[in-house]
Motif scaffolding. Structure first.
Motif, PDB file in Angstrom:
ATOM      1  N   LYS A   3       8.369  10.720   5.409  1.00 15.98           N
ATOM      2  CA  LYS A   3       7.261  11.585   5.834  1.00 15.98           C
ATOM      3  C   LYS A   3       5.980  11.285   5.075  1.00 15.98           C
ATOM      4  CE  LYS A   3       8.197  15.572   2.804  1.00 15.98           C
ATOM      5  NZ  LYS A   3       8.389  17.039   2.775  1.00 15.98           N
ATOM      6  N   TYR A   4       6.099  10.802   3.833  1.00  8.68           N
ATOM      7  CA  TYR A   4       4.888  10.518   3.066  1.00  8.68           C
ATOM      8  C   TYR A   4       4.195   9.261   3.582  1.00  8.68           C
ATOM      9  CZ  TYR A   4       6.695  14.184   0.115  1.00  8.68           C
ATOM     10  OH  TYR A   4       7.161  15.395  -0.326  1.00  8.68           O
ATOM     11  N   THR A   5       4.974   8.277   4.008  1.00  7.62           N
ATOM     12  CA  THR A   5       4.364   7.088   4.612  1.00  7.62           C
ATOM     13  C   THR A   5       3.643   7.458   5.892  1.00  7.62           C
ATOM     14  OG1 THR A   5       6.119   5.706   3.674  1.00  7.62           O
ATOM     15  CG2 THR A   5       4.783   4.745   5.427  1.00  7.62           C
ATOM     16  N   GLU A   6       4.265   8.285   6.713  1.00  6.46           N
ATOM     17  CA  GLU A   6       3.618   8.727   7.951  1.00  6.46           C
ATOM     18  C   GLU A   6       2.324   9.474   7.653  1.00  6.46           C
ATOM     19  OE1 GLU A   6       6.569  10.979   9.978  1.00  6.46           O
ATOM     20  OE2 GLU A   6       7.691   9.227  10.654  1.00  6.46           O
ATOM     21  N   TYR A   7       2.357  10.327   6.641  1.00  4.06           N
ATOM     22  CA  TYR A   7       1.155  11.064   6.247  1.00  4.06           C
ATOM     23  C   TYR A   7       0.066  10.106   5.760  1.00  4.06           C
ATOM     24  CZ  TYR A   7      -1.836  14.055   3.325  1.00  4.06           C
ATOM     25  OH  TYR A   7      -2.911  14.685   2.733  1.00  4.06           O
ATOM     26  N   ILE A   8       0.436   9.114   4.960  1.00  5.90           N
ATOM     27  CA  ILE A   8      -0.530   8.139   4.449  1.00  5.90           C
ATOM     28  C   ILE A   8      -1.167   7.362   5.595  1.00  5.90           C
ATOM     29  CG2 ILE A   8      -0.723   5.961   3.165  1.00  5.90           C
ATOM     30  CD1 ILE A   8       1.427   7.182   1.229  1.00  5.90           C
ATOM     31  N   LEU A   9      -0.378   6.924   6.567  1.00  2.00           N
ATOM     32  CA  LEU A   9      -0.931   6.177   7.696  1.00  2.00           C
ATOM     33  C   LEU A   9      -1.877   7.041   8.514  1.00  2.00           C
ATOM     34  CD1 LEU A   9       2.186   4.166   8.929  1.00  2.00           C
ATOM     35  CD2 LEU A   9       0.316   3.387   7.461  1.00  2.00           C
ATOM     36  N   GLU A  10      -1.521   8.308   8.704  1.00  2.00           N
ATOM     37  CA  GLU A  10      -2.410   9.222   9.425  1.00  2.00           C
ATOM     38  C   GLU A  10      -3.730   9.391   8.674  1.00  2.00           C
ATOM     39  OE1 GLU A  10      -2.633  13.967  10.642  1.00  2.00           O
ATOM     40  OE2 GLU A  10      -0.728  13.097  10.003  1.00  2.00           O
ATOM     41  N   HIS A 252       3.945  -7.100   2.134  1.00  2.00           N
ATOM     42  CA  HIS A 252       5.078  -6.176   2.061  1.00  2.00           C
ATOM     43  C   HIS A 252       5.316  -5.653   0.646  1.00  2.00           C
ATOM     44  CE1 HIS A 252       6.478  -7.194   6.185  1.00  2.00           C
ATOM     45  NE2 HIS A 252       5.877  -8.351   5.898  1.00  2.00           N
ATOM     46  N   GLN A 253       4.556  -6.130  -0.310  1.00  2.00           N
ATOM     47  CA  GLN A 253       4.803  -5.796  -1.713  1.00  2.00           C
ATOM     48  C   GLN A 253       3.661  -4.962  -2.295  1.00  2.00           C
ATOM     49  OE1 GLN A 253       5.185 -10.065  -2.750  1.00  2.00           O
ATOM     50  NE2 GLN A 253       7.115  -9.476  -3.732  1.00  2.00           N
ATOM     51  N   VAL A 254       3.939  -4.390  -3.470  1.00  2.00           N
ATOM     52  CA  VAL A 254       2.880  -3.841  -4.300  1.00  2.00           C
ATOM     53  C   VAL A 254       2.508  -4.908  -5.316  1.00  2.00           C
ATOM     54  CG1 VAL A 254       4.576  -2.682  -5.817  1.00  2.00           C
ATOM     55  CG2 VAL A 254       2.163  -2.003  -5.870  1.00  2.00           C
ATOM     56  N   SER A 255       1.220  -5.118  -5.471  1.00  2.00           N
ATOM     57  CA  SER A 255       0.722  -6.121  -6.406  1.00  2.00           C
ATOM     58  C   SER A 255       0.359  -5.467  -7.730  1.00  2.00           C
ATOM     59  CB  SER A 255      -0.507  -6.820  -5.821  1.00  2.00           C
ATOM     60  OG  SER A 255      -1.027  -7.772  -6.732  1.00  2.00           O
ATOM     61  N   ILE A 256       0.739  -6.104  -8.817  1.00  2.00           N
ATOM     62  CA  ILE A 256       0.320  -5.705 -10.165  1.00  2.00           C
ATOM     63  C   ILE A 256      -0.600  -6.803 -10.686  1.00  2.00           C
ATOM     64  CG2 ILE A 256       1.069  -5.188 -12.521  1.00  2.00           C
ATOM     65  CD1 ILE A 256       3.787  -4.327 -11.296  1.00  2.00           C
ATOM     66  N   THR A 326       3.307  -1.460   6.228  1.00  2.00           N
ATOM     67  CA  THR A 326       3.841  -0.192   5.732  1.00  2.00           C
ATOM     68  C   THR A 326       4.756  -0.388   4.524  1.00  2.00           C
ATOM     69  OG1 THR A 326       5.590  -0.311   7.403  1.00  2.00           O
ATOM     70  CG2 THR A 326       3.643   0.999   7.942  1.00  2.00           C
ATOM     71  N   ASP A 327       5.417  -1.550   4.427  1.00  2.00           N
ATOM     72  CA  ASP A 327       6.252  -1.824   3.245  1.00  2.00           C
ATOM     73  C   ASP A 327       5.405  -1.829   1.977  1.00  2.00           C
ATOM     74  OD1 ASP A 327       8.423  -2.136   4.919  1.00  2.00           O
ATOM     75  OD2 ASP A 327       8.435  -4.322   4.820  1.00  2.00           O
ATOM     76  N   GLY A 328       4.223  -2.442   2.044  1.00  2.00           N
ATOM     77  CA  GLY A 328       3.339  -2.466   0.891  1.00  2.00           C
ATOM     78  C   GLY A 328       2.872  -1.074   0.510  1.00  2.00           C
ATOM     79  N   VAL A 329       2.609  -0.252   1.520  1.00  2.00           N
ATOM     80  CA  VAL A 329       2.232   1.145   1.270  1.00  2.00           C
ATOM     81  C   VAL A 329       3.358   1.880   0.547  1.00  2.00           C
ATOM     82  CG1 VAL A 329       1.763   3.355   2.407  1.00  2.00           C
ATOM     83  CG2 VAL A 329       0.622   1.270   3.202  1.00  2.00           C
ATOM     84  N   GLU A 330       4.572   1.757   1.059  1.00  2.00           N
ATOM     85  CA  GLU A 330       5.707   2.466   0.470  1.00  2.00           C
ATOM     86  C   GLU A 330       5.989   1.975  -0.951  1.00  2.00           C
ATOM     87  OE1 GLU A 330       8.840   1.947   3.321  1.00  2.00           O
ATOM     88  OE2 GLU A 330       8.121   3.595   4.583  1.00  2.00           O
ATOM     89  N   ASN A 331       5.895   0.676  -1.180  1.00  2.00           N
ATOM     90  CA  ASN A 331       6.155   0.159  -2.521  1.00  2.00           C
ATOM     91  C   ASN A 331       5.091   0.604  -3.523  1.00  2.00           C
ATOM     92  OD1 ASN A 331       8.644  -1.353  -2.349  1.00  2.00           O
ATOM     93  ND2 ASN A 331       7.568  -2.777  -1.010  1.00  2.00           N
ATOM     94  N   THR A 332       3.855   0.739  -3.071  1.00  2.00           N
ATOM     95  CA  THR A 332       2.804   1.227  -3.960  1.00  2.00           C
ATOM     96  C   THR A 332       3.035   2.689  -4.324  1.00  2.00           C
ATOM     97  OG1 THR A 332       1.224  -0.316  -2.965  1.00  2.00           O
ATOM     98  CG2 THR A 332       0.308   1.504  -4.246  1.00  2.00           C
ATOM     99  N   LEU A 333       3.396   3.507  -3.341  1.00  2.00           N
ATOM    100  CA  LEU A 333       3.695   4.915  -3.622  1.00  2.00           C
ATOM    101  C   LEU A 333       4.901   5.034  -4.554  1.00  2.00           C
ATOM    102  CD1 LEU A 333       3.095   7.907  -3.072  1.00  2.00           C
ATOM    103  CD2 LEU A 333       4.621   7.765  -1.090  1.00  2.00           C
ATOM    104  N   LEU A 334       5.923   4.228  -4.319  1.00  2.00           N
ATOM    105  CA  LEU A 334       7.102   4.259  -5.186  1.00  2.00           C
ATOM    106  C   LEU A 334       6.756   3.869  -6.621  1.00  2.00           C
ATOM    107  CD1 LEU A 334       9.785   2.651  -2.824  1.00  2.00           C
ATOM    108  CD2 LEU A 334       9.739   5.037  -3.634  1.00  2.00           C
ATOM    109  N   LEU A 335       5.883   2.883  -6.792  1.00  2.00           N
ATOM    110  CA  LEU A 335       5.504   2.471  -8.145  1.00  2.00           C
ATOM    111  C   LEU A 335       4.697   3.563  -8.848  1.00  2.00           C
ATOM    112  CD1 LEU A 335       5.549   0.408 -10.384  1.00  2.00           C
ATOM    113  CD2 LEU A 335       3.592  -0.734  -9.313  1.00  2.00           C
ATOM    114  N   LEU A 336       3.818   4.227  -8.124  1.00  2.00           N
ATOM    115  CA  LEU A 336       3.101   5.353  -8.715  1.00  2.00           C
ATOM    116  C   LEU A 336       4.060   6.419  -9.211  1.00  2.00           C
ATOM    117  CD1 LEU A 336       0.060   5.906  -6.295  1.00  2.00           C
ATOM    118  CD2 LEU A 336      -0.057   5.248  -8.715  1.00  2.00           C
ATOM    119  N   LYS A 337       5.017   6.774  -8.369  1.00  2.00           N
ATOM    120  CA  LYS A 337       5.998   7.799  -8.745  1.00  2.00           C
ATOM    121  C   LYS A 337       6.819   7.354  -9.931  1.00  2.00           C
ATOM    122  CE  LYS A 337       8.307   9.341  -5.113  1.00  2.00           C
ATOM    123  NZ  LYS A 337       8.960   9.316  -3.784  1.00  2.00           N
TER     124      LYS A 337
END
Length: 340
Positions: A3-10, A252-256, A326-337
Motif C-alpha cells: 500500500k505504501y508503494t501505491e501511495y508513493i506512485l499516486e 530496480h535498485q536503491v543507489s548509495i 517501482t522496485d527502486g521505489v520500494e528498495n529506497t523506502l525499505l532502506l529508509l526504514k
C-alpha cells in the motif's frame, strides 16, 4: 505492490502534474503542506519557500531532504517575429527538450501553451536542419496564439521573466516502469511522503529525532543551504540514483552514493547504509556520481557541521525523459526504514 508503494506512485503523479521549476514552486509546496497536514503532521514553510516537518523522536537529529523544484525555463526575450528566446532554469538541456510542449505563465496569472522548436524547424524548408546546433540561442518557443510580432506577444501579457514549464509526460507501465520528466526529484519527494505515512499508520516510535525538508532551489545549487534545525547532526539527501555507463545501479535498485563531484560522502554514513541494506536483503548498489551535487552537499558548503549521505531510486536518462521502476521505489523506502 504494497500500500505504501501505491501511495508513493499516486503522490508522484500528483506532484509531477504541478509545474514547479526552481523559483516557481508555491503551488507544489502548498500541495505538500496540505498532504503533510492530512497525514497528521504540522509542516511549516521556510522563508525560502521549502517545507519543513518534524516527524517526531528525540535527540541526535536526522534531516531527510528531497527537492520538489525541477528544471524549466524563463522568457529571456520577446523576438520581433513573435517567438520567445528561452533561458534555462537549472540544467535543462536543449538537445532533449526540442519539440516539447510547454506552458508560459505571466505575472498577472494568465497561462499560455507553446512548443520549443529549432528556428526554421520545417525539414522540407531548412536544408541545414541536421547540422544546426541545438542550443537555446538556435531554438525558440512558438506560442499557441495568433501572434507574429513582439507587440502581439506583449498584448498577451507575456514579458521577460515569465516562467516556461515543460510537460512531464508521466506514465507508469503495467511492468512497473515509471517514465516522466522531473522524476528528479519528485519521485523521492513522494517516497518521503510515503515514509511519513508509514510512521503514522504503523505508529512507529522513532529512536532519534527525524525531520523532512522538501527544498525548492536544489536544481540551482542552494536548496539545502538553509533551515537545518539546531539539533540535527546528520543529513541524508534522498534524490535520484544515477544509472548509466560505468555505474552499477539499475532502475530496480536503491543507489548509495559514495562520492559525487563535490567529494566523498561521510564514511560512517555510507558504511551504515550499506550494512542496513545487506542486513535486510535490500537490493542496492554503491556508486560514484561524476557530475552531481546534492542538498546534503549544499548544507555542508553553507557551513553546517553535519555528517552527510545520499541515496535514491535508480533513475536513467537524468535531466531528460527519465525512467525508474517501482522496485527502486520500494528498495529506497525499505532502506529508509532499515537505516533509521
Amino acid at each position: 505492490m504494497n500500500k505504501y508503494t501505491e501511495y508513493i506512485l499516486e503522490q508522484a503523479e500528483n506532484l509531477l502534474a504541478i509545474d514547479s521549476p526552481s523559483g516557481f514552486t508555491q503551488a507544489v509546496t502548498d500541495y505538500l503542506m496540505k498532504e503533510y497536514k492530512d497525514l497528521g503532521y504540522s509542516p511549516a514553510k521556510t522563508t525560502k519557500g521549502g517545507v519543513l516537518v518534524d516527524l517526531g523522536g528525540k535527540r541526535n537529529g536526522l534531516l531527510l531532504t528531497a527537492h520538489v523544484d525541477t528544471l524549466g525555463g524563463m522568457t529571456a526575450q520577446i523576438k520581433q517575429n513573435g517567438r520567445l528566446r528561452m533561458t534555462p532554469v537549472g540544467g535543462m538541456n536543449p538537445n532533449n527538450a526540442e519539440t516539447e510542449n510547454c506552458r508560459i505563465y505571466t505575472f498577472d496569472g494568465r497561462e499560455y501553451t507553446g512548443t520549443l522548436q529549432l528556428q526554421n524547424a520545417s525539414i522540407h524548408v531548412n536544408k541545414d536542419f541536421n547540422d544546426k546546433s541545438r542550443s537555446f540561442d538556435e531554438m525558440e518557443i512558438l506560442i499557441d496564439e495568433p501572434v507574429s510580432s513582439k507587440e502581439d506577444v506583449e498584448a498577451l501579457g507575456i514579458m521577460t521573466g515569465n516562467y516556461i514549464c515543460f510537460d512531464p509526460r508521466t506514465t507508469i507501465t503495467p511492468s512497473g516502469y515509471i517514465k516522466s520528466r522531473f522524476l528528479d526529484d519528485k519521485l523521492s519527494t513522494a517516497i518521503l511522503l510515503g515514509y511519513a505515512k508509514y510512521l503514522k499508520d504503523e505508529n512507529v516510535s522513532l529512536t532519534r529525532r527525524v525531520y523532512q525538508h522538501i527544498t525548492v532551489f536544489e536544481e540551482v545549487g542552494h536548496g539545502g543551504s538553509a533551515s537545518t534545525p539546531d539539533d540535527v547532526t546528520e543529513i541524508l539527501s534522498v534524490d535520484m540514483g544515477c544509472v548509466g555507463d560505468g555505474l552499477e545501479c539499475t532502475e530496480h535498485q536503491v543507489s548509495i552514493c559514495v562520492k559525487d563531484s563535490n567529494g566523498p560522502y561521510n564514511y560512517d554514513i555510507v558504511k551504515g547504509l550499506i550494512k542496513a541494506a545487506k542486513d535486510n536483503n535490500i537490493d542496492f548498489a554503491a556508486d560514484v556520481y561524476p557530475h552531481y551535487g546534492s542538498d546534503a552537499g549544499a548544507a555542508l558548503q553553507a557551513g553546517y557541521d553535519l555528517r552527510h549521505g545520499l541515496i535514491g531510486p535508480g533513475v536513467y536518462a537524468s535531466h531528460g525523459y527519465e525512467r525508474s521502476h517501482t522496485d527502486g521505489v520500494e528498495n529506497t523506502l525499505l532502506l529508509l526504514k532499515a537505516y533509521i
